[in-house]
Design a protein around this motif. Sequence first.
Motif, PDB file in Angstrom:
ATOM      1  N   GLN A 193      72.607 112.906  68.368  1.00 30.55           N
ATOM      2  CA  GLN A 193      71.243 113.048  67.849  1.00 30.55           C
ATOM      3  C   GLN A 193      71.260 113.679  66.458  1.00 30.55           C
ATOM      4  O   GLN A 193      70.487 113.294  65.576  1.00 30.55           O
ATOM      5  CB  GLN A 193      70.400 113.903  68.815  1.00 30.55           C
ATOM      6  N   THR A 194      72.136 114.650  66.272  1.00 27.90           N
ATOM      7  CA  THR A 194      72.280 115.245  64.942  1.00 27.90           C
ATOM      8  C   THR A 194      72.675 114.190  63.922  1.00 27.90           C
ATOM      9  O   THR A 194      72.154 114.144  62.802  1.00 27.90           O
ATOM     10  CB  THR A 194      73.343 116.357  64.981  1.00 27.90           C
ATOM     11  N   MET A 195      73.610 113.329  64.283  1.00 26.64           N
ATOM     12  CA  MET A 195      74.055 112.268  63.386  1.00 26.64           C
ATOM     13  C   MET A 195      72.911 111.300  63.064  1.00 26.64           C
ATOM     14  O   MET A 195      72.708 110.927  61.894  1.00 26.64           O
ATOM     15  CB  MET A 195      75.221 111.510  64.020  1.00 26.64           C
ATOM     16  N   PHE A 196      72.137 110.891  64.084  1.00 35.31           N
ATOM     17  CA  PHE A 196      71.003 109.996  63.843  1.00 35.31           C
ATOM     18  C   PHE A 196      70.026 110.613  62.842  1.00 35.31           C
ATOM     19  O   PHE A 196      69.518 109.928  61.946  1.00 35.31           O
ATOM     20  CB  PHE A 196      70.263 109.718  65.154  1.00 35.31           C
ATOM     21  N   HIS A 197      69.774 111.906  63.032  1.00 32.40           N
ATOM     22  CA  HIS A 197      68.835 112.633  62.175  1.00 32.40           C
ATOM     23  C   HIS A 197      69.279 112.566  60.707  1.00 32.40           C
ATOM     24  O   HIS A 197      68.483 112.236  59.820  1.00 32.40           O
ATOM     25  CB  HIS A 197      68.771 114.084  62.659  1.00 32.40           C
ATOM     26  N   GLU A 198      70.539 112.878  60.469  1.00 31.97           N
ATOM     27  CA  GLU A 198      71.034 112.923  59.088  1.00 31.97           C
ATOM     28  C   GLU A 198      71.139 111.536  58.471  1.00 31.97           C
ATOM     29  O   GLU A 198      70.900 111.359  57.274  1.00 31.97           O
ATOM     30  CB  GLU A 198      72.384 113.639  59.043  1.00 31.97           C
ATOM     31  N   ILE A 199      71.484 110.542  59.264  1.00 31.62           N
ATOM     32  CA  ILE A 199      71.540 109.172  58.744  1.00 31.62           C
ATOM     33  C   ILE A 199      70.146 108.720  58.319  1.00 31.62           C
ATOM     34  O   ILE A 199      69.982 108.057  57.287  1.00 31.62           O
ATOM     35  CB  ILE A 199      72.153 108.216  59.781  1.00 31.62           C
TER      36      ILE A 199
END
Length: 428
Positions: free
Chosen positions: A231-237
């Motif tokens: 979820q952190t990765m999705f947010h930053e992308i």
Amino acid sequence: MKKLARALLLVAAVLTLSTGVYLAAPAQAAGEITVVSDSHQTKFPTQIVFNLQARGTNQIEKVTLYYKVSGGDANSYARPSFTPGTDVSAQYSFDAQKSYIPPGTDITYYWQIEDANGNQTKTDPVTFTYEDGRFKWQSVSLGSISVRYYSNESQAKDLLAGAAEAVRTQSTDLRVNYTRPLKIYVYASRSDMTDALPKKSETYDSATTTLGVRLSPEVLLLLGSQSGVKQTMFHEIMHMIVGAAAEGPYSEIPTWLNEGLAMWSEGKMTPEYKNEIDRAIKENRLLSVRALTSFPGDPSLVNLSYGESWSIVSYMIDTYGIDKMADLLAVFKQGSTTDKALTKVYGFNTDELDARWRASIGAPPAQTSNSHGRTSQPQSVPTLTPLGSQPQGTSSGTNVPLLAGVGGGVVIVAAGATVLLRRRHKAA
């Protein structure tokens, strides 16, 4: 016979002289400068050392190192100290902690050398990647996306698939042709990741745990040991995609929209944000949409700011569709203000959006003003720049929040607690 012998000896002598001239090292032409060696050495995370040795027929008096960090707007330069002469050695040590460079950053450099008569020469540009050499990195890649890891291959492959899908769907949703390289570094533990992050202060570094951080347009660091790493990765992308869709030389999108889209990309709103909004409705202390143009500096309003942003963007997409959102970002990219962009795409301005959103969640109309920012104008308070998500932490007792700088803004650090946060570093 004697004449023939003398002739043969003469031919042999000529051949010997010719061979001697051919084998001799060529002399430097007048004003010529020769680069004997050109090298660099990375000492992560402290410094990068550049070395040059050069020789000239005239005295070399000036040596300049030009370098550019990927994502930067212009070349930088440095003039190392050295002893002028016809044979010189120059060394420049770049302080990678004072001027932070993220791991995975490409650096291009070259030398310019000048002698006493004004003759110059330049070395060929060299490009290298500033890597975190403490670990034996492995990589899995798909197109322009790579996930680098040293501990969990299965997790890296899962993140790669998720990143590729996020870039594909988010780019399609927002009508962006996103082709920039994306390097994702997955650290196995907090202690491993700490030295790869920009240093703040001893208090800040000991009190915070960074879950994920976008350090440049192409580099993303993740803490692989956290449960919500994907979820952190999705947010930053999503921040990267929004930047490509909306950011231009004269555009600046409001924080509620930037952060709201990033939060929306994580999926369904989590209970802690929903509960925060419900409490604010009950106590009649919702922040206005206009007040969230930039987040307020009051630490107690952080969760509410992110939660409201998530809710506002969800309302807009659920009610008017994702195509309207893509249209809105495209208008921002042209340099439009928020009110003009909303009016052009949706037919109403920020205040009307506020009224419609409040009605959709069962909240009363906005008050004209109060200490919590329910006002038609932004508050004149310190700004929380977009950090990716809210700090999360648990501790016993009452903690006094501290404010610490990240990039151009502030983040929340609870004294005595370990704060978990997702943040974005504003590159210099």
